[in-house]
Design a protein around this motif. Structure first.
Motif, short mmCIF file in Angstrom:
data_model
loop_
_atom_site.label_atom_id
_atom_site.label_comp_id
_atom_site.label_asym_id
_atom_site.label_seq_id
_atom_site.Cartn_x
_atom_site.Cartn_y
_atom_site.Cartn_z
N GLY A 1 0.79 -1.28 -0.09
CA GLY A 1 0.23 -0.06 0.12
C GLY A 1 0.76 0.99 -0.01
O GLY A 1 1.96 1.16 -0.14
N PRO A 2 0.31 2.28 0.19
CA PRO A 2 0.90 3.83 0.22
C PRO A 2 1.59 3.85 1.59
O PRO A 2 0.82 3.71 2.63
CB PRO A 2 -0.31 4.70 0.03
N LEU A 3 2.96 3.84 1.82
CA LEU A 3 3.66 3.91 3.33
C LEU A 3 3.29 5.40 3.70
O LEU A 3 2.81 5.49 5.03
CB LEU A 3 5.09 3.72 3.11
N GLY A 4 3.63 6.41 2.99
CA GLY A 4 3.31 7.67 3.44
C GLY A 4 4.02 8.22 4.62
O GLY A 4 3.72 9.23 5.33
N ARG A 5 5.16 7.52 4.70
CA ARG A 5 6.09 7.88 5.63
C ARG A 5 7.61 8.06 5.10
O ARG A 5 7.92 7.39 3.97
CB ARG A 5 6.32 7.07 6.76
N THR A 6 8.44 9.01 5.73
CA THR A 6 9.85 8.95 5.16
C THR A 6 10.82 8.38 6.34
O THR A 6 11.98 8.60 6.32
CB THR A 6 10.23 10.44 4.96
N ASP A 7 10.44 7.76 7.25
CA ASP A 7 10.96 7.13 8.33
C ASP A 7 12.29 6.16 7.82
O ASP A 7 12.13 5.63 6.82
CB ASP A 7 10.36 6.31 9.31
N SER A 8 13.50 6.38 8.57
CA SER A 8 14.59 5.57 8.14
C SER A 8 14.29 4.10 8.53
O SER A 8 13.32 3.90 9.64
CB SER A 8 15.83 5.89 8.97
#
Length: 300
Positions: A155-162
């Motif tokens: 799906g769409p993760l929608g996050r930029t976390d490492s």
């Protein structure tokens, strides 16, 4: 030389797993139920950890066990250790035809309608004895991965976390879906025309907001829906014969449209559908096979 003494020498991975469970579930009782043991067993383990680390680890606030700052640091380290142990236990090769293991995929309605049938068909063909579970992701799919509730997020993760790995499946954008008798059916709408329509809004809850709404609000507009529903389920029946318009992902609209008409939306809300995983499963032979099969079955 023996570097571990006292309470530290008696620690094991099961104790660290209990620490993570109490944090994740927010109570000793819930952790005990998850582990299938008495609450006293969980309490004893946490008491041992408290003596070892010279810290209360958890304090009770608003009915939940809240971690101390020291505990938060330990949780990160314990998670890394358990991930490493899990990786060490993974076989170097994986035979899908002979496997009776289980996999869990987190996704939402969109993926369950458009992608999961293709994924399950491919998995069943290559690994007929594999057990497959599909769970809801909503806006917390990344937590499903971090908490080990899921092996893979689609799906769409929608996050930029490492700490996340991902592979793109396809790009998507929003379109307008309405009954063919609607005077604006299939027509390219201006922003002003679009905002005056009777909108059927799909509100997934506080954890997720559709990309076209972010785009609309960033442009300084506010949508005033005539009807709000929690899911795209039953959308065709709600739109048929009505003056309502729903803004939905284009591929989903094409699948459920049938006797409805789809037209362009002035707010495209473009986003990516991806396969997402964490370092815990990155090098696992089984999970590499799983990811490649998912990506191949979903390719266009």
């Amino acid at each position: 030389m023996d570097r571990l003494g006292g309470e530290a020498g008696s620690l094991d991975f099961a104790a660290l797993n209990t620490l993570l469970l109490v944090h994740r579930l927010g109570s000793f009782t819930a952790a005990a139920e998850h582990l299938g043991v008495n609450q006293s067993g969980v309490s004893y383990t946490i008491s041992k950890l408290r003596r070892c680390f010279h810290d209360p680890l958890f304090v009770r606030e608003a009915g939940r066990q809240v971690p101390t700052r020291r505990c938060e640091a330990l949780l990160a380290q314990a998670g890394q250790m358990l991930d490493m142990l899990d990786l060490m236990a993974q076989p170097e090769v994986f035979d899908p035809a002979g496997s009776d293991l289980s996999v869990t995929i987190a996704c939402n309605y969109y993926e369950r309608i458009l992608l999961i049938p293709r994924i399950v068909s491919a998995l069943r063909k290559e690994a007929p004895n594999l057990s497959i579970r599909v769970i809801n992701a909503l806006g917390d799919g990344h937590l499903r991965l971090l908490n080990h509730d899921a092996d893979l997020l689609v799906g769409p993760l929608g996050r930029t976390d490492s700490g996340f790995h991902s592979r793109r499946i396809h790009s998507e954008e929003y379109a307008c879906l309405m009954d063919p008798s609607h005077p604006d059916a299939g027509r390219a709408l201006t922003v002003e025309e679009y905002l005056t329509l009777n909108h059927l809004l799909i509100d997934y809850g506080v954890s997720w907001k559709s990309a076209y709404l972010h785009e609309l609000e960033a442009a300084g507009h506010k949508l005033r829906p005539a009807l709000i529903v929690p899911s795209p389920a039953g959308l065709r029946e709600l739109l048929a014969g009505s003056s309502l318009v729903a803004t939905v992902p284009r591929r989903l609209g094409e699948r459920i449209a049938a006797d409805l008409v789809m037209g362009p939306s002035p707010f495209k809300g473009r986003f990516e559908i991806s396969a997402v995983w964490t370092a815990r499963t990155h090098r696992s032979a089984m999970h590499r096979w799983l990811r490649e099969l998912v990506l191949e079955s979903c390719s266009e």
